[in-house]
Structures are given as C-alpha cells and as structure tokens.
Enzyme design. Structure first.
Site, PDB file in Angstrom:
ATOM      1  N   SER A  38     113.123  49.891  58.307  1.00  0.00           N
ATOM      2  CA  SER A  38     112.012  50.443  57.521  1.00  0.00           C
ATOM      3  C   SER A  38     111.627  51.776  58.137  1.00  0.00           C
ATOM      4  O   SER A  38     111.206  51.825  59.302  1.00  0.00           O
ATOM      5  CB  SER A  38     110.814  49.494  57.558  1.00  0.00           C
ATOM      6  OG  SER A  38     109.650  50.235  57.265  1.00  0.00           O
TER       7      SER A  38
ATOM      8  N   HIS B 270     115.093  50.958  54.105  1.00  0.00           N
ATOM      9  CA  HIS B 270     113.914  50.362  53.470  1.00  0.00           C
ATOM     10  C   HIS B 270     112.819  51.428  53.428  1.00  0.00           C
ATOM     11  O   HIS B 270     112.399  51.946  54.469  1.00  0.00           O
ATOM     12  CB  HIS B 270     113.490  49.137  54.278  1.00  0.00           C
ATOM     13  CG  HIS B 270     112.375  48.364  53.659  1.00  0.00           C
ATOM     14  ND1 HIS B 270     112.567  47.422  52.686  1.00  0.00           N
ATOM     15  CD2 HIS B 270     111.032  48.408  53.879  1.00  0.00           C
ATOM     16  CE1 HIS B 270     111.409  46.896  52.329  1.00  0.00           C
ATOM     17  NE2 HIS B 270     110.455  47.486  53.038  1.00  0.00           N
TER      18      HIS B 270
ATOM     19  N   ASP C 151     109.133  52.347  52.313  1.00  0.00           N
ATOM     20  CA  ASP C 151     107.840  51.721  52.007  1.00  0.00           C
ATOM     21  C   ASP C 151     106.878  52.700  51.343  1.00  0.00           C
ATOM     22  O   ASP C 151     106.413  53.646  51.978  1.00  0.00           O
ATOM     23  CB  ASP C 151     107.194  51.207  53.297  1.00  0.00           C
ATOM     24  CG  ASP C 151     107.829  49.922  53.777  1.00  0.00           C
ATOM     25  OD1 ASP C 151     107.932  48.972  52.992  1.00  0.00           O
ATOM     26  OD2 ASP C 151     108.242  49.878  54.965  1.00  0.00           O
TER      27      ASP C 151
ATOM     28  N   MET D 199     103.265  53.346  49.835  1.00  0.00           N
ATOM     29  CA  MET D 199     101.898  52.798  49.886  1.00  0.00           C
ATOM     30  C   MET D 199     100.925  53.802  49.275  1.00  0.00           C
ATOM     31  O   MET D 199     101.075  55.012  49.478  1.00  0.00           O
ATOM     32  CB  MET D 199     101.503  52.516  51.336  1.00  0.00           C
ATOM     33  CG  MET D 199     102.433  51.525  52.012  1.00  0.00           C
ATOM     34  SD  MET D 199     101.871  51.156  53.666  1.00  0.00           S
ATOM     35  CE  MET D 199     103.183  50.062  54.225  1.00  0.00           C
TER      36      MET D 199
ATOM     37  N   HIS E 229     110.428  49.869  48.323  1.00  0.00           N
ATOM     38  CA  HIS E 229     109.447  48.782  48.283  1.00  0.00           C
ATOM     39  C   HIS E 229     108.120  49.407  47.878  1.00  0.00           C
ATOM     40  O   HIS E 229     107.456  50.062  48.693  1.00  0.00           O
ATOM     41  CB  HIS E 229     109.393  48.135  49.682  1.00  0.00           C
ATOM     42  CG  HIS E 229     108.332  47.097  49.826  1.00  0.00           C
ATOM     43  ND1 HIS E 229     107.901  46.637  51.057  1.00  0.00           N
ATOM     44  CD2 HIS E 229     107.612  46.412  48.897  1.00  0.00           C
ATOM     45  CE1 HIS E 229     106.971  45.719  50.866  1.00  0.00           C
ATOM     46  NE2 HIS E 229     106.775  45.567  49.571  1.00  0.00           N
TER      47      HIS E 229
ATOM     48  N   MET F   4     104.422  49.424  47.120  1.00  0.00           N
ATOM     49  CA  MET F   4     103.126  48.752  47.290  1.00  0.00           C
ATOM     50  C   MET F   4     102.090  49.679  46.676  1.00  0.00           C
ATOM     51  O   MET F   4     101.352  50.384  47.380  1.00  0.00           O
ATOM     52  CB  MET F   4     102.868  48.515  48.781  1.00  0.00           C
ATOM     53  CG  MET F   4     103.785  47.465  49.392  1.00  0.00           C
ATOM     54  SD  MET F   4     103.969  47.644  51.182  1.00  0.00           S
ATOM     55  CE  MET F   4     105.275  48.864  51.258  1.00  0.00           C
TER      56      MET F   4
ATOM     57  N   MET G 292     107.582  38.708  52.200  1.00  0.00           N
ATOM     58  CA  MET G 292     106.721  39.403  53.161  1.00  0.00           C
ATOM     59  C   MET G 292     106.300  38.429  54.262  1.00  0.00           C
ATOM     60  O   MET G 292     105.758  37.360  53.987  1.00  0.00           O
ATOM     61  CB  MET G 292     105.468  39.949  52.473  1.00  0.00           C
ATOM     62  CG  MET G 292     105.700  41.030  51.437  1.00  0.00           C
ATOM     63  SD  MET G 292     106.604  42.458  52.031  1.00  0.00           S
ATOM     64  CE  MET G 292     105.520  43.067  53.318  1.00  0.00           C
TER      65      MET G 292
ATOM     66  N   ASP H  38     110.547  40.808  55.434  1.00  0.00           N
ATOM     67  CA  ASP H  38     109.931  42.095  55.757  1.00  0.00           C
ATOM     68  C   ASP H  38     108.586  41.914  56.452  1.00  0.00           C
ATOM     69  O   ASP H  38     107.635  41.392  55.855  1.00  0.00           O
ATOM     70  CB  ASP H  38     109.739  42.877  54.446  1.00  0.00           C
ATOM     71  CG  ASP H  38     109.170  44.266  54.666  1.00  0.00           C
ATOM     72  OD1 ASP H  38     109.146  44.740  55.810  1.00  0.00           O
ATOM     73  OD2 ASP H  38     108.751  44.892  53.669  1.00  0.00           O
ATOM     74  N   GLY H  39     108.510  42.373  57.698  1.00  0.00           N
ATOM     75  CA  GLY H  39     107.227  42.426  58.395  1.00  0.00           C
ATOM     76  C   GLY H  39     107.223  41.708  59.731  1.00  0.00           C
ATOM     77  O   GLY H  39     107.362  40.496  59.787  1.00  0.00           O
ATOM     78  N   GLY H  40     107.099  42.493  60.788  1.00  0.00           N
ATOM     79  CA  GLY H  40     106.944  41.914  62.127  1.00  0.00           C
ATOM     80  C   GLY H  40     108.180  41.215  62.670  1.00  0.00           C
ATOM     81  O   GLY H  40     108.074  40.456  63.641  1.00  0.00           O
TER      82      GLY H  40
ATOM     83  N   GLY I 235     111.281  47.495  61.184  1.00  0.00           N
ATOM     84  CA  GLY I 235     110.778  48.853  61.327  1.00  0.00           C
ATOM     85  C   GLY I 235     110.538  49.209  62.769  1.00  0.00           C
ATOM     86  O   GLY I 235     111.387  49.788  63.447  1.00  0.00           O
ATOM     87  N   SER I 236     109.370  48.808  63.264  1.00  0.00           N
ATOM     88  CA  SER I 236     109.000  49.209  64.624  1.00  0.00           C
ATOM     89  C   SER I 236     109.983  48.666  65.660  1.00  0.00           C
ATOM     90  O   SER I 236     110.229  49.324  66.673  1.00  0.00           O
ATOM     91  CB  SER I 236     107.581  48.738  64.934  1.00  0.00           C
ATOM     92  OG  SER I 236     107.400  47.399  64.539  1.00  0.00           O
TER      93      SER I 236
HETATM   94  C1  DX5 Z   1     104.689  46.415  55.600  1.00  0.00           C
HETATM   95  C2  DX5 Z   1     105.997  47.065  55.221  1.00  0.00           C
HETATM   96  C3  DX5 Z   1     107.110  46.766  56.152  1.00  0.00           C
HETATM   97  C4  DX5 Z   1     106.883  47.234  57.563  1.00  0.00           C
HETATM   98  C5  DX5 Z   1     107.984  46.781  58.463  1.00  0.00           C
HETATM   99  O1  DX5 Z   1     103.771  46.590  54.581  1.00  0.00           O
HETATM  100  O2  DX5 Z   1     106.391  46.634  53.928  1.00  0.00           O
HETATM  101  O3  DX5 Z   1     108.341  47.249  55.639  1.00  0.00           O
HETATM  102  O4  DX5 Z   1     106.760  48.579  57.667  1.00  0.00           O
HETATM  103  O5  DX5 Z   1     107.690  47.258  59.729  1.00  0.00           O
HETATM  104  P1  DX5 Z   1     107.619  46.300  60.987  1.00  0.00           P
HETATM  105  O6  DX5 Z   1     109.009  45.778  61.180  1.00  0.00           O
HETATM  106  O7  DX5 Z   1     107.142  47.159  62.070  1.00  0.00           O
HETATM  107  O8  DX5 Z   1     106.660  45.190  60.635  1.00  0.00           O
HETATM  108 ZN    ZN Z   2     108.439  46.978  53.222  1.00  0.00          ZN
END
Ligand code: DX5
Ligand code: ZN
Length: 226
Positions: free
Chosen positions: A9, A34, A36, A38, A68, A70, A139, A177-179, A199-200
């Site tokens: 991401s 990916h 994102d 927002m 993705h 949002m 998610m 997706d997420g954490g 992502g991170s």
């Molecule tokens: C959250 C995003 C994810 C997020 C993933 O709303 O949709 O794609 O950035 O990043 P990490 O892996 O750091 O949770």
């Molecule tokens: Zn995402």
C-alpha cells in the site's frame, strides 16, 4: 502451489519520490500496487486522486494496480480512475446507495471489480453480488489510516468468505488489508488469503528487497510445513 500475491500500500511510501518508490517495491518482488483513495468524508483522511494514478502510469509502471476507494459518493470517481489506469477498482458497499449499479459501472469501464468489507460489516451482502466480483478486500482495520492494529477476528471472516467463493465456483481473490505483519501470515494463509496488502510493514523498512524476501520466505515455509 498457487502464487500468493503481495500488494504494497503506497499510503506509507515517500510521496516526494512516489514513482521511484513503486519501482523499487516492484523490483523487490511485489505483484500489485495498492492505491488508497481517501476523501475526508467516508474516512477521516485525505490522500490522492486520479491525476496521481495517471502520472504513475506515465512513469512506465505497468503492473496491476488495485484502487481502493474510500470515498463517498463514489460513482463519479469510477470513470476517472478507470481512465487513469486502474486494474481493479475496489469500493465499500456503504459508499453507494445502489450497489449493483456501482459494480456494473466498474465492469463497464473495463476494470476488475472489488468489494471492500469493513471489520464489522456482515458478509451477507456477498450472497447478492458474488457473481459480479473479481476481488474481496477484507479490511482488518477500520479504514482511514496506515499503521493500525490488526483486528484478529477477520481471520474467521476470511474462512467464511472462502466457503462462499467455493460454493459460487468463481475465481475471486481474497485480499486482506490493514495492520498485516509477519506474525499474521500463517493464520491468514490457513484461512485462504490470496493477496496480502502491506503498507507500513514494507515501507518502514529501508531495504525493500530484504523485507519482501522475508515475507516470501514466510509464505513459502507455510506450504513446506503443510
Ligand atoms: C487503511 C488502508 C490500508 C492501509 C494499509 O484504510 O486501506 O491499505 O494503508 O497500511 P498498513 O499495512 O500500514 O495498515
Ligand atoms: Zn487499502
């Protein structure tokens, strides 16, 4: 053994050198980017839009990109992201009043169709739309921010989703997706995950070759152990 796909991401990438960051993770072995989106309305954060996607494509990045979204309303954004070079467009059911119409729009614009389910969203909606889907993005955090804590009960949810996919006899990717961190990989593979969005965990590391190699080794070792 089917290939498990890695989707960094770019929310956690260095935006001042975004094209280079993407090339570096792809060279290191990532499969999908990916992206994102927002809007500070559907989620309390603001990122990037179709113009950024277009400039990534112009930078000779030809890999699949999962956009993705949002954002709410979402319908007007779909043609823009499709024209800018999205491969998958993944939307949240809560971001539209008329889900069939929105999913059809994604397909009509030539993109693969994704649905994103929040951690507390029911999977029942799948019964009504599964024949339209190419990807289900599960998610594992409430959407809006990177670096959040993985919500573990989504693992069970993925197993249930996988059963529905089997019954439908369709080829649908399940993406998480997420954490997501190394310590979640075995449980997620066991549940049937096909795509890992990270992502991170990837971008915080200065050596993408190293971190992606470690993730691949972890995935491969799951299949060897079995
Ligand atoms: C959250 C995003 C994810 C997020 C993933 O709303 O949709 O794609 O950035 O990043 P990490 O892996 O750091 O949770
Ligand atoms: Zn995402």
């Amino acid at each position: 053994m089917k290939k498990i796909l890695l989707a960094p991401s770019i929310l956690s990438a260095n935006f001042s050198i975004l094209g280079k960051e993407i090339k570096n993770v792809l060279d290191a072995g990532a499969d999908i980017i990916h992206f994102d989106v927002m809007d500070n309305h559907y989620v309390p954060n603001l990122t990037f839009g179709p113009m950024v996607l277009e400039s990534i494509r112009k930078f000779n990045i030809s890999c699949p990109i999962d956009v993705h979204i949002m954002a709410k309303p979402v319908d007007t954004l779909i043609p823009l992201f499709a024209k800018a070079g999205a491969t998958f467009i993944t939307i949240h059911p809560e971001s539209t009043y008329h889900l069939n119409r929105t999913l059809d729009l994604i397909k009509d614009y030539g993109c693969k169709v994704g649905i994103a389910l929040n951690p507390t969203s029911s999977i029942d909606v799948l019964d009504y739309i599964i024949e339209k889907l190419d990807l289900i993005l599960v998610m594992s955090v409430d959407p809006g921010y990177p670096k959040q804590k993985f919500i573990f009960n989504v693992v069970k949810k993925i197993s249930k989703i996988k059963k529905k996919i089997r019954l439908s006899k369709r080829e649908i990717y399940v993406s998480v997706d997420g954490g997501v961190k190394m310590c979640h990989i075995y449980s997620l593979l066991k549940a049937g995950t096909d795509i890992f969005v990270m992502g991170s965990y990837i971008f915080r590391n200065s050596n993408y070759q190293f971190v992606i190699k470690k993730i691949r080794e972890k995935i491969n070792s799951f299949y060897i152990k079995k």
